[in-house]
Every structure is written in structure tokens, then in C-alpha cells.
Design an enzyme around this catalytic site. Structure first.
Site, mmCIF file in Angstrom:
data_model
loop_
_atom_site.group_PDB
_atom_site.id
_atom_site.type_symbol
_atom_site.label_atom_id
_atom_site.label_comp_id
_atom_site.label_asym_id
_atom_site.label_seq_id
_atom_site.Cartn_x
_atom_site.Cartn_y
_atom_site.Cartn_z
ATOM 1 N N ASP A 137 0.791 -1.249 0.000
ATOM 2 C CA ASP A 137 0.000 0.000 0.000
ATOM 3 C C ASP A 137 0.821 1.297 0.000
ATOM 4 O O ASP A 137 0.499 2.232 0.760
ATOM 5 C CB ASP A 137 -0.964 0.007 1.202
ATOM 6 C CG ASP A 137 -1.991 -1.122 1.162
ATOM 7 O OD1 ASP A 137 -1.967 -1.925 0.213
ATOM 8 O OD2 ASP A 137 -2.810 -1.205 2.098
ATOM 9 N N LYS A 151 -7.078 -4.988 -3.011
ATOM 10 C CA LYS A 151 -7.844 -5.509 -1.877
ATOM 11 C C LYS A 151 -8.738 -4.409 -1.336
ATOM 12 O O LYS A 151 -8.468 -3.225 -1.540
ATOM 13 C CB LYS A 151 -6.890 -6.007 -0.792
ATOM 14 C CG LYS A 151 -5.979 -4.910 -0.272
ATOM 15 C CD LYS A 151 -4.963 -5.428 0.710
ATOM 16 C CE LYS A 151 -4.092 -4.314 1.236
ATOM 17 N NZ LYS A 151 -4.826 -3.267 1.968
ATOM 18 N N CYS A 209 -2.030 -2.717 7.622
ATOM 19 C CA CYS A 209 -1.944 -3.662 6.506
ATOM 20 C C CYS A 209 -0.660 -4.481 6.495
ATOM 21 O O CYS A 209 -0.687 -5.662 6.135
ATOM 22 C CB CYS A 209 -2.178 -2.934 5.186
ATOM 23 S SG CYS A 209 -3.904 -2.373 5.075
HETATM 24 C C1 VGL Z 1 -4.676 0.678 5.687
HETATM 25 C C2 VGL Z 1 -6.250 1.545 7.086
HETATM 26 C C3 VGL Z 1 -7.210 1.427 6.108
HETATM 27 C C4 VGL Z 1 -3.242 0.284 5.486
HETATM 28 C C5 VGL Z 1 -5.616 0.534 4.696
HETATM 29 O O1 VGL Z 1 -2.793 0.200 4.325
HETATM 30 O O2 VGL Z 1 -2.550 0.045 6.508
HETATM 31 N N1 VGL Z 1 -4.998 1.179 6.886
HETATM 32 N N2 VGL Z 1 -6.886 0.917 4.922
#
Ligand code: VGL
Ligand code: ZN
Length: 201
Positions: A8, A105, A150
């Protein structure tokens, strides 16, 4: 076979993004440099439809409040990583050309997905496990955003699935909300994840 799993590294998790992680952009150059040392590079991308159930705005609730979902407690986030938006795009300096595979995702409206392997019900697979196994990848190093969400969920799931898992903390940054980083670090260690380059407090 040893893969680098980059979690991410997207604009919304970098400074000025919708769910900015402190120093999120500082890790990009180091991640690019690390890519050469692995047999495979896999990127994940948080990829939510507008109105996703993990968004505080969808429930008229305060961002960062916690609600009980059918699959357990869920933090309600500011709107972030909406499919096709600039915020959902990878950081512009990330070397996406080197990626063999990009896993998206969080595209199911009714359920969040922190882990690269399973949605937050811990049952619905993303397909990444099968991809790794069919390529003969047994060892994983995880880097990216955010350490305590994540990266943490992905690392713990990978260890439970039997992969040999290391998280390089020098190439991660955390949200650290309400003690979440400490809980995550302890949980990863309990699951058998190796934490590399941990800062000693
Ligand atoms: C994430 C919160 C919501 C992350 C993704 O990538 O850690 N955190 N969505
Ligand atoms: Zn998300």
C-alpha cells in the site's frame, strides 16, 4: 524463492493524503533500491469503492471511531484509496515497473481487507497465497504502509500460512493510533514474524 511484498505505498497514505502516515513517502527510495535483491516483487493496492463500509462517512460516524462489524471490531477511517482516484494511485516515485504482480484488496463494499491474503473475516482469500505457492515462493520480506495495519495483518497471515516472513521496519511507517504499533509488533512476533531493523526505544 524470496519475494518482496510492498504494501500500500499509495498517495493517500503519504503526506497530504486522505489517511496520511507520518513519513510515508520517506520509504519509497529505499523500497526501490531493495527490489533488485529479490526473485519477485509484488505490490498491494488498497482499492475501495466509494461509500465503503470502513469509511466513517458511510455511517455518519467520527473518523477513527471503532464499530462492531459481523466479522469483529472495525476502525472507521476517513475516505481513502477510492478506486481510480489519484489518492489510490501508487506514490509517483515507486518503481511499479519492477512488479510481477499487483494485488488489489478492499474492493468488497461490505468488508474491509487489511491483509494481502484474506479479507477482515480472515476467510475470504485474495488469491495471493495461490500465486506465491504456484511460483514456488516460500520466503517473504514485507515493507510499506502502514506497519500497524496492513503490513501487520499481511505478515501475521503469511506466517500462519507457513511462509518464512520478515518485516523490514526501516522500510515501513506506522499510523500508531491508540497504541496500535506496540500491539502489532507484539502480535507479529508471537506469530513468528522476524522484525528487522527495529528501533530500540
Ligand atoms: C490501511 C487503514 C485502512 C493500510 C488501509 O494500508 O494500513 N490502513 N486501509
Ligand atoms: Zn483501506
Amino acid at each position: 524463492m524470496h519475494a518482496l511484498l510492498v504494501i500500500d505505498v499509495q498517495n493517500d497514505f503519504c503526506p497530504n493524503g486522505a489517511l496520511a502516515v507520518d513519513g510515508g513517502d520517506e520509504i519509497v527510495a529505499g523500497i526501490n533500491a531493495a527490489m533488485d535483491r529479490y526473485d519477485a516483487v509484488i505490490l498491494t493496492q488498497d482499492w475501495h469503492p466509494a461509500g465503503h463500509s470502513s469509511f466513517a462517512s458511510s455511517l455518519s460516524a467520527a473518523p477513527m471511531s471503532v464499530v462492531e462489524m459481523p466479522y469483529g471490531p472495525q476502525v472507521l477511517w476517513p475516505d481513502h484509496c477510492i478506486q481510480g482516484t489519484e489518492g489510490a494511485a501508487f506514490h509517483p516515485a515507486l518503481n511499479t515497473d519492477r512488479a510481477d504482480m499487483i494485488v488489489r484488496k478492499g474492493y468488497n463494499s461490505a468488508i474491509d481487507s487489511y491483509s494481502a491474503f484474506f479479507e477482515n473475516d480472515h476467510k475470504t482469500p485474495t488469491g495471493l497465497e495461490g500465486y506465491l505457492r504456484t511460483r514456488g515462493i516460500t520466503t517473504l520480506t514485507l515493507v510499506g504502509l502502514a506497519t500497524d495495519f496492513c503490513v501487520n495483518y499481511s505478515a501475521v497471515d503469511a506466517a500462519r500460512l507457513g511462509f518464512d516472513v520478515t518485516v523490514d521496519l526501516s522500510l515501513c511507517r506506522a499510523i500508531d493510533f491508540d497504541g496500535s504499533l506496540k500491539v502489532a509488533a507484539d502480535g507479529m512476533q508471537t506469530a513468528g514474524v522476524t522484525l528487522k531493523n527495529a528501533k530500540v526505544a
